[in-house]
Design an enzyme around this catalytic site. Structure first.
Site, PDB file in Angstrom:
ATOM      1  N   LYS A  17       0.835  -1.216   0.000  1.00 24.16           N
ATOM      2  CA  LYS A  17       0.000   0.000   0.000  1.00 24.16           C
ATOM      3  C   LYS A  17       0.859   1.252   0.000  1.00 24.16           C
ATOM      4  CE  LYS A  17      -2.019  -0.717   4.023  1.00 24.16           C
ATOM      5  NZ  LYS A  17      -1.387  -1.982   4.457  1.00 24.16           N
ATOM      6  N   ARG A  94      -9.083   0.989   9.355  1.00 24.92           N
ATOM      7  CA  ARG A  94      -8.635  -0.380   9.601  1.00 24.92           C
ATOM      8  C   ARG A  94      -9.615  -1.156  10.469  1.00 24.92           C
ATOM      9  NH1 ARG A  94      -2.256   0.809   9.760  1.00 24.92           N
ATOM     10  NH2 ARG A  94      -1.607  -0.915   8.458  1.00 24.92           N
ATOM     11  N   ARG A 133      12.151  -5.964   5.201  1.00 24.93           N
ATOM     12  CA  ARG A 133      12.082  -4.541   4.822  1.00 24.93           C
ATOM     13  C   ARG A 133      13.081  -3.717   5.632  1.00 24.93           C
ATOM     14  NH1 ARG A 133       6.311  -1.678   4.816  1.00 24.93           N
ATOM     15  NH2 ARG A 133       6.313  -2.198   7.032  1.00 24.93           N
ATOM     16  N   ARG A 168      12.082  -1.424  11.161  1.00 21.82           N
ATOM     17  CA  ARG A 168      11.036  -0.981  12.088  1.00 21.82           C
ATOM     18  C   ARG A 168      10.838  -2.027  13.175  1.00 21.82           C
ATOM     19  NH1 ARG A 168       5.912   0.802   8.480  1.00 21.82           N
ATOM     20  NH2 ARG A 168       4.865  -0.413  10.103  1.00 21.82           N
ATOM     21  N   ARG A 179       0.612  -8.288  13.607  1.00 22.45           N
ATOM     22  CA  ARG A 179      -0.060  -7.307  12.723  1.00 22.45           C
ATOM     23  C   ARG A 179      -1.002  -8.026  11.754  1.00 22.45           C
ATOM     24  NH1 ARG A 179       4.959  -4.419  10.371  1.00 22.45           N
ATOM     25  NH2 ARG A 179       3.547  -3.079   9.210  1.00 22.45           N
TER      26      ARG A 179
HETATM   27  P1  AMP Z   1       1.595   0.878   9.036  1.00 16.62           P
HETATM   28  O1  AMP Z   1       2.777   1.770   8.884  1.00 16.62           O
HETATM   29  O2  AMP Z   1       0.436   1.278   8.187  1.00 16.62           O
HETATM   30  O3  AMP Z   1       1.942  -0.570   8.867  1.00 16.62           O
HETATM   31  O4  AMP Z   1       1.087   1.049  10.548  1.00 16.62           O
HETATM   32  C1  AMP Z   1       1.941   0.775  11.627  1.00 16.62           C
HETATM   33  C2  AMP Z   1       1.144   0.675  12.905  1.00 16.62           C
HETATM   34  O5  AMP Z   1       0.496   1.918  13.199  1.00 16.62           O
HETATM   35  C3  AMP Z   1       0.022  -0.351  12.909  1.00 16.62           C
HETATM   36  O6  AMP Z   1       0.471  -1.676  13.147  1.00 16.62           O
HETATM   37  C4  AMP Z   1      -0.845   0.178  14.055  1.00 16.62           C
HETATM   38  O7  AMP Z   1      -0.255  -0.092  15.322  1.00 16.62           O
HETATM   39  C5  AMP Z   1      -0.771   1.692  13.831  1.00 16.62           C
HETATM   40  N1  AMP Z   1      -1.837   2.133  12.919  1.00 16.62           N
HETATM   41  C6  AMP Z   1      -1.686   2.680  11.686  1.00 16.62           C
HETATM   42  N2  AMP Z   1      -2.874   2.967  11.144  1.00 16.62           N
HETATM   43  C7  AMP Z   1      -3.803   2.586  12.060  1.00 16.62           C
HETATM   44  C8  AMP Z   1      -5.229   2.609  12.073  1.00 16.62           C
HETATM   45  N3  AMP Z   1      -5.954   3.085  11.050  1.00 16.62           N
HETATM   46  N4  AMP Z   1      -5.851   2.129  13.196  1.00 16.62           N
HETATM   47  C9  AMP Z   1      -5.158   1.664  14.243  1.00 16.62           C
HETATM   48  N5  AMP Z   1      -3.823   1.591  14.285  1.00 16.62           N
HETATM   49  C10 AMP Z   1      -3.139   2.054  13.194  1.00 16.62           C
END
Ligand code: AMP
Length: 224
Positions: A17, A94, A133, A168, A179
């Site tokens: 994404k 989400r 990554r 990360r 996740r």
């Molecule tokens: P990402 O970088 O999109 O993989 O997001 C990293 C982390 O941020 C996720 O595993 C969640 O802990 C938090 N996060 C990001 N977007 C959301 C969301 N819409 N709702 C809840 N937690 C989020």
């Protein structure tokens, strides 16, 4: 293409994404709202949101809905006040309550979703992609590498700016699995939510990143 494009990038962690959203944001000059990056920035800056979100993010759990919904509300209201040409949401919504809150907000702002782009990839590929990554530590660069598919030319060094790369905390295999659990339990139901609204477009995320992008652009042109 129509002037206003309001897109959600949807898919499991590791589906691609972020890569696609960044490219589309650069090429179509659309603002990219990436909740994961916004939350990580809040954690680095130790804001109230960051302090409350940190333990969820690092263990691979979703951050509570109210925190993320408020963040998106703020961003979209500010955007709508400017020279608005659309948005790209990456990583939001989400959960069903997040999607319901977004629906209400878009109605209030008199905006309509153009498409929800559902990027799909099998679980074994997702775990491999996440745990291999590596990211550039220079915030102004932000380049993304992968030790399997897009290795940096020099070990642990960004090809673009030479800064060190890092992993990360939530990309370790254990956190990545958590996740994906969260995705299956809380996020996957949104597929039906948006499919029932005729908003969902399925895209195979296993292809080359350039091919995935071209497919997305074709879909956007077709829906104009
Ligand atoms: P990402 O970088 O999109 O993989 O997001 C990293 C982390 O941020 C996720 O595993 C969640 O802990 C938090 N996060 C990001 N977007 C959301 C969301 N819409 N709702 C809840 N937690 C989020």
């Amino acid at each position: 293409m129509k002037k206003e494009i309001n897109i959600i990038f949807f898919g499991a962690p590791g589906a691609g994404k972020g890569t696609q959203a960044k490219k589309m944001s650069c090429e179509l000059k659309l603002p990219h709202i990436d909740t994961g990056s916004l939350i990580r920035e809040a954690i680095t800056n130790k804001t109230e949101l960051g302090i409350r979100a940190q333990q969820f993010v690092e263990s691979g759990k979703l951050v509570p809905d109210n925190l993320v919904i408020n963040l998106i509300k703020e961003k979209l209201i500010i955007l709508k006040d400017r020279n608005f040409n659309g948005f790209i949401l990456d990583g939001f919504p989400r959960t069903i309550p997040q999607a319901d809150a977004l629906k209400t907000l878009l109605e209030e702002l008199k905006l309509e979703l153009t498409y929800v782009l559902n990027i799909q990839a099998p679980e074994n590929i997702l775990i491999k992609r996440l745990s291999s990554r590596r990211l550039c530590s220079n915030k102004n660069c932000g380049a993304i590498f992968n030790l399997i598919t897009k290795r940096p030319k020099e070990e642990n060094k960004c090809d673009l700016c030479g800064s060190p790369l890092y992993q990360r905390k939530d990309d370790t295999e254990e956190a990545a699995k958590e996740r994906l659990n969260e995705y299956h339990n809380k996020t996957a139901p949104l597929e039906k939510y948006y499919r029932d609204q005729n908003k969902l477009a399925d895209i195979a995320g296993t292809k080359d990143s350039e091919d995935v992008y071209n497919e997305i652009i074709k879909i956007l042109y077709l829906c104009q």
